[in-house]
Design a protein around this motif. Structure first.
Motif, mmCIF file in Angstrom:
data_model
loop_
_atom_site.group_PDB
_atom_site.id
_atom_site.type_symbol
_atom_site.label_atom_id
_atom_site.label_comp_id
_atom_site.label_asym_id
_atom_site.label_seq_id
_atom_site.Cartn_x
_atom_site.Cartn_y
_atom_site.Cartn_z
ATOM 1 N N MET A 196 13.245 -4.954 -4.476
ATOM 2 C CA MET A 196 12.912 -3.738 -4.502
ATOM 3 C C MET A 196 12.261 -3.551 -5.405
ATOM 4 O O MET A 196 11.348 -4.555 -5.858
ATOM 5 C CB MET A 196 14.457 -3.889 -5.949
ATOM 6 C CG MET A 196 14.389 -1.820 -6.539
ATOM 7 S SD MET A 196 15.718 -1.641 -6.960
ATOM 8 C CE MET A 196 17.136 -1.857 -6.103
ATOM 9 N N ASP A 197 11.149 -1.851 -4.948
ATOM 10 C CA ASP A 197 10.015 -1.698 -5.687
ATOM 11 C C ASP A 197 10.597 -0.870 -6.698
ATOM 12 O O ASP A 197 11.411 0.095 -6.928
ATOM 13 C CB ASP A 197 9.549 -0.366 -4.377
ATOM 14 C CG ASP A 197 8.783 -2.028 -3.491
ATOM 15 O OD1 ASP A 197 8.415 -3.089 -3.563
ATOM 16 O OD2 ASP A 197 8.978 -1.244 -1.831
ATOM 17 N N PHE A 198 9.432 -0.599 -6.957
ATOM 18 C CA PHE A 198 9.798 0.065 -8.823
ATOM 19 C C PHE A 198 8.292 1.308 -8.665
ATOM 20 O O PHE A 198 7.668 0.675 -8.381
ATOM 21 C CB PHE A 198 8.937 -0.987 -10.043
ATOM 22 C CG PHE A 198 10.621 -1.833 -10.239
ATOM 23 C CD1 PHE A 198 11.637 -1.087 -10.700
ATOM 24 C CD2 PHE A 198 10.290 -2.734 -9.506
ATOM 25 C CE1 PHE A 198 12.758 -1.799 -10.843
ATOM 26 C CE2 PHE A 198 11.907 -3.577 -9.514
ATOM 27 C CZ PHE A 198 13.148 -3.234 -11.161
ATOM 28 N N CYS A 199 8.688 1.966 -9.671
ATOM 29 C CA CYS A 199 7.863 3.389 -9.144
ATOM 30 C C CYS A 199 6.739 2.506 -10.443
ATOM 31 O O CYS A 199 6.571 2.696 -11.872
ATOM 32 C CB CYS A 199 8.227 5.050 -9.799
ATOM 33 S SG CYS A 199 7.008 5.843 -9.920
ATOM 34 N N ASP A 200 5.373 2.864 -9.785
ATOM 35 C CA ASP A 200 4.328 2.398 -11.180
ATOM 36 C C ASP A 200 2.160 2.827 -10.188
ATOM 37 O O ASP A 200 2.699 3.333 -8.877
ATOM 38 C CB ASP A 200 4.386 1.044 -11.094
ATOM 39 C CG ASP A 200 3.667 -0.210 -9.813
ATOM 40 O OD1 ASP A 200 3.573 0.448 -8.676
ATOM 41 O OD2 ASP A 200 4.388 -1.078 -9.788
ATOM 42 N N LEU A 201 1.293 2.331 -10.780
ATOM 43 C CA LEU A 201 0.283 3.570 -10.181
ATOM 44 C C LEU A 201 -0.188 2.273 -8.685
ATOM 45 O O LEU A 201 -1.423 2.207 -8.122
ATOM 46 C CB LEU A 201 -0.720 2.830 -10.738
ATOM 47 C CG LEU A 201 -0.882 4.053 -12.063
ATOM 48 C CD1 LEU A 201 -1.580 3.719 -13.057
ATOM 49 C CD2 LEU A 201 -0.854 5.844 -11.778
ATOM 50 N N CYS A 210 1.281 2.494 -5.905
ATOM 51 C CA CYS A 210 1.844 3.603 -4.928
ATOM 52 C C CYS A 210 0.855 4.518 -4.586
ATOM 53 O O CYS A 210 0.086 4.969 -5.546
ATOM 54 C CB CYS A 210 3.435 3.931 -5.295
ATOM 55 S SG CYS A 210 4.087 4.810 -4.138
ATOM 56 N N LYS A 211 0.604 4.893 -3.365
ATOM 57 C CA LYS A 211 -0.660 5.723 -3.241
ATOM 58 C C LYS A 211 -0.018 6.677 -3.506
ATOM 59 O O LYS A 211 -0.619 7.545 -3.467
ATOM 60 C CB LYS A 211 -0.640 5.055 -1.356
ATOM 61 C CG LYS A 211 0.663 5.498 -0.887
ATOM 62 C CD LYS A 211 0.002 5.707 1.322
ATOM 63 C CE LYS A 211 0.868 6.462 2.235
ATOM 64 N NZ LYS A 211 -0.024 6.360 3.184
ATOM 65 N N VAL A 254 4.748 2.973 -1.353
ATOM 66 C CA VAL A 254 4.366 2.688 -0.588
ATOM 67 C C VAL A 254 2.482 2.097 -1.080
ATOM 68 O O VAL A 254 2.188 2.457 -1.843
ATOM 69 C CB VAL A 254 3.577 3.302 0.438
ATOM 70 C CG1 VAL A 254 2.806 2.753 2.458
ATOM 71 C CG2 VAL A 254 4.877 4.467 0.606
ATOM 72 N N GLN A 255 2.542 0.694 -0.489
ATOM 73 C CA GLN A 255 1.601 -0.275 -1.582
ATOM 74 C C GLN A 255 -0.033 0.559 -1.251
ATOM 75 O O GLN A 255 -0.268 0.859 0.061
ATOM 76 C CB GLN A 255 1.929 -1.667 -1.173
ATOM 77 C CG GLN A 255 2.991 -2.644 -1.868
ATOM 78 C CD GLN A 255 2.552 -2.232 -3.477
ATOM 79 O OE1 GLN A 255 3.159 -1.734 -3.386
ATOM 80 N NE2 GLN A 255 1.340 -2.990 -3.600
ATOM 81 N N LYS A 256 -0.501 0.826 -1.768
ATOM 82 C CA LYS A 256 -2.407 1.019 -1.690
ATOM 83 C C LYS A 256 -2.900 0.171 -0.652
ATOM 84 O O LYS A 256 -2.401 -1.045 -1.329
ATOM 85 C CB LYS A 256 -3.144 1.394 -3.281
ATOM 86 C CG LYS A 256 -2.653 2.481 -3.580
ATOM 87 C CD LYS A 256 -3.518 3.013 -5.049
ATOM 88 C CE LYS A 256 -2.599 3.814 -5.879
ATOM 89 N NZ LYS A 256 -3.818 3.778 -7.121
ATOM 90 N N LYS A 257 -3.481 0.430 0.281
ATOM 91 C CA LYS A 257 -4.311 -0.953 0.922
ATOM 92 C C LYS A 257 -5.959 -1.060 0.114
ATOM 93 O O LYS A 257 -6.046 -0.222 -0.531
ATOM 94 C CB LYS A 257 -4.629 0.147 2.260
ATOM 95 C CG LYS A 257 -3.471 -0.168 2.763
ATOM 96 C CD LYS A 257 -3.570 0.655 4.329
ATOM 97 C CE LYS A 257 -2.227 0.404 4.843
ATOM 98 N NZ LYS A 257 -2.534 0.843 6.561
#
Length: 53
Positions: free
Chosen positions: A1-6, A8-9, A50-53
């Motif tokens: 599960m993904d969580f809201c954090d910095l 994310c793009k 969505v993970q930052k690249k």
């Protein structure tokens, strides 16, 4: 599960003092989500992350 954090793009630090009164990442309770165009609680589950690249 993904969580809201910095990681994310779409996430950014809050700009309002009421959300980040001390200017520290340990004190703010919300992040601004550019996708939802609103503040969201940090560290809550997020289906749009969505993970930052």
């Amino acid at each position: 599960m993904d969580f809201c954090d910095l990681e994310c793009k779409f996430a950014s630090f809050p700009k309002e003092d009421a959300v980040d009164g001390a200017g520290s990442c340990r004190t703010f309770v919300a992040l601004y989500c550019r996708k939802k165009k609103s503040y969201v609680h940090k560290n809550l589950p997020c289906k749009d992350k969505v993970q930052k690249k």
